[in-house]
Motif scaffolding. Structure first.
Motif, short mmCIF file in Angstrom:
data_model
loop_
_atom_site.label_atom_id
_atom_site.label_comp_id
_atom_site.label_asym_id
_atom_site.label_seq_id
_atom_site.Cartn_x
_atom_site.Cartn_y
_atom_site.Cartn_z
N VAL A 105 -28.66 -30.91 -9.38
CA VAL A 105 -27.49 -30.04 -9.32
C VAL A 105 -27.94 -28.57 -9.34
O VAL A 105 -27.45 -27.75 -8.57
N LEU A 108 -29.19 -27.60 -6.04
CA LEU A 108 -28.07 -27.42 -5.10
C LEU A 108 -27.42 -26.05 -5.30
O LEU A 108 -27.18 -25.31 -4.33
N VAL A 109 -27.13 -25.71 -6.55
CA VAL A 109 -26.49 -24.43 -6.86
C VAL A 109 -27.37 -23.27 -6.39
O VAL A 109 -26.88 -22.29 -5.81
N VAL A 116 -23.16 -19.50 -11.04
CA VAL A 116 -22.49 -20.46 -11.93
C VAL A 116 -23.26 -20.52 -13.24
O VAL A 116 -24.47 -20.71 -13.25
N HIS A 117 -22.53 -20.35 -14.35
CA HIS A 117 -23.17 -20.33 -15.66
C HIS A 117 -23.96 -21.60 -15.92
O HIS A 117 -23.55 -22.68 -15.52
N ALA A 120 -21.97 -24.38 -17.50
CA ALA A 120 -20.67 -24.75 -16.92
C ALA A 120 -20.51 -26.27 -16.95
O ALA A 120 -21.39 -27.00 -16.48
N ALA A 122 -18.84 -28.21 -15.21
CA ALA A 122 -18.81 -28.86 -13.90
C ALA A 122 -20.20 -29.31 -13.45
O ALA A 122 -20.34 -30.29 -12.70
N ARG A 123 -21.24 -28.60 -13.89
CA ARG A 123 -22.60 -29.05 -13.55
C ARG A 123 -22.86 -30.47 -14.07
O ARG A 123 -23.39 -31.32 -13.36
N THR A 125 -20.61 -32.72 -14.95
CA THR A 125 -19.74 -33.67 -14.27
C THR A 125 -20.34 -34.11 -12.94
O THR A 125 -20.36 -35.29 -12.60
N LEU A 126 -20.85 -33.13 -12.19
CA LEU A 126 -21.44 -33.45 -10.89
C LEU A 126 -22.68 -34.34 -11.07
O LEU A 126 -22.84 -35.35 -10.37
N THR A 129 -21.70 -37.89 -11.92
CA THR A 129 -21.14 -38.62 -10.79
C THR A 129 -22.25 -39.06 -9.83
O THR A 129 -22.23 -40.19 -9.35
#
Lengths: 205, 205
Positions: A105, A108-109, A116-117, A120, A122-123, A125-126, A129
């Motif tokens: 991840v 990717l970022v 993106v912190h 975060a 969401a990191r 979560t991704l 998944t």
């Protein structure tokens, strides 16, 4: 307005409003008599926000209070406020575990050049998944994810466009929360309809 | 393979596998002795699918069986199969109520020229979400939704591209289910990271 009107206009029962007052999620009204208080539009807006966070998204009362407190502390800094509003909700509202895909991840970022912190939610979560998909025999590499990420970029532009006309940063943060939380099922519904349409196009009967 | 190996390779406990066998979600193995049966890769694939539907998405066992039965009945018709796989899951897995926004959703689908079944659950999900947003003071009109729908179209193309290399229609339907169900949190996580990035871009500190 009285608590009964607040209840009618917000769709939240008087009992629940009193519970939020006790729990400190909602500020007390202006006392007008021993057993009567007066509420205003700020209370109404706050109630709608609480209802969106607890009802539609299913956050706990304590998580909701944390999110709202954090919002109240940073009224001067729009990006910080939006970051809190947008970032503070994990998709599944569970504590994060470091998945082995976290490094992927991050790569990717970095490739996307996104700001993106590090922490975060969401990191995580991704990463989780991707880990689930891999264990189910459907590994997704970065090359597959990149075009999805580019579409997410364009979705985020639409999201932020809807906040541009709001000059009050706190109102913008509240709107951001609502749009992030509540638009999710709508976006997923649009994706499913679009999939059905694309499948019909590719496989005409 | 024996049931113990099936358990190890699928990550599903032997107790749960036996429960799925009793409930008819999983076909019995080939009996090799009075208390022993032999399982194959079909069982493994089916177990992974069941696990994705019940575990990650939280569908009930009976809903999962309905989805799987429907898949099994239409192996000859790829679009029908994909439609079932993609359409049969409501975002919240609840019976639909007709929201007043249903007509607005129909108008949107018509304007897009999408081929979407009248009873597709995603229509109801979208209508309900629009209804929630309106009651929270954030009404979204068709003009606002259209660009989101166009991005959903492009997302669906990416989704369907991932199924094109699969020649077995049943395998394609299974993959479609996995991608639809499991990619959702990943796409929402990408959107949140993209929002954070876009917010940083617009509000430099």
């Amino acid at each position: 307005m009285r608590i009964s009107e607040l209840s009618r206009r917000s769709g939240v029962s008087v009992t629940t409003i009193k519970y939020y007052l006790r729990e400190g999620l909602l500020r007390p009204g202006r006392q007008t008599a021993a057993t009567q208080a007066e509420y205003d539009d700020q209370h109404l807006r706050r109630l709608r926000l609480i209802r969106a966070l607890t009802g539609v998204r299913g956050l706990s009362v304590s998580t909701t209070r944390e999110v709202l407190d954090a919002l109240a502390e940073h009224t001067g800094d729009t990006h910080r406020l939006l970051g809190l509003a947008l970032g503070s909700l994990r998709v599944d509202d569970e504590p994060a575990e470091e998945a082995p895909e976290a490094a992927e991840v991050s790569a990717l970022v970095e490739e996307l050049g996104w700001d993106v912190h590090e922490s975060a939610p969401a990191r995580a979560t991704l990463a989780e998944t991707l880990s689930s998909l891999r264990s189910l025999g459907v590994p997704l590499d970065r090359r597959t994810l990149l075009p999805y990420a580019h579409l997410a970029e364009r979705t985020a532009i639409l999201d932020l466009d809807q906040l541009d006309d709001l000059t009050d940063p706190l109102e913008a943060a509240e709107r951001a929360l609502l749009l992030t939380v509540l638009l999710e099922p709508a976006l997923m519904a649009l994706r499913r309809m679009a999939q059905e349409n694309e499948s019909a196009r590719r496989h005409p009967s």
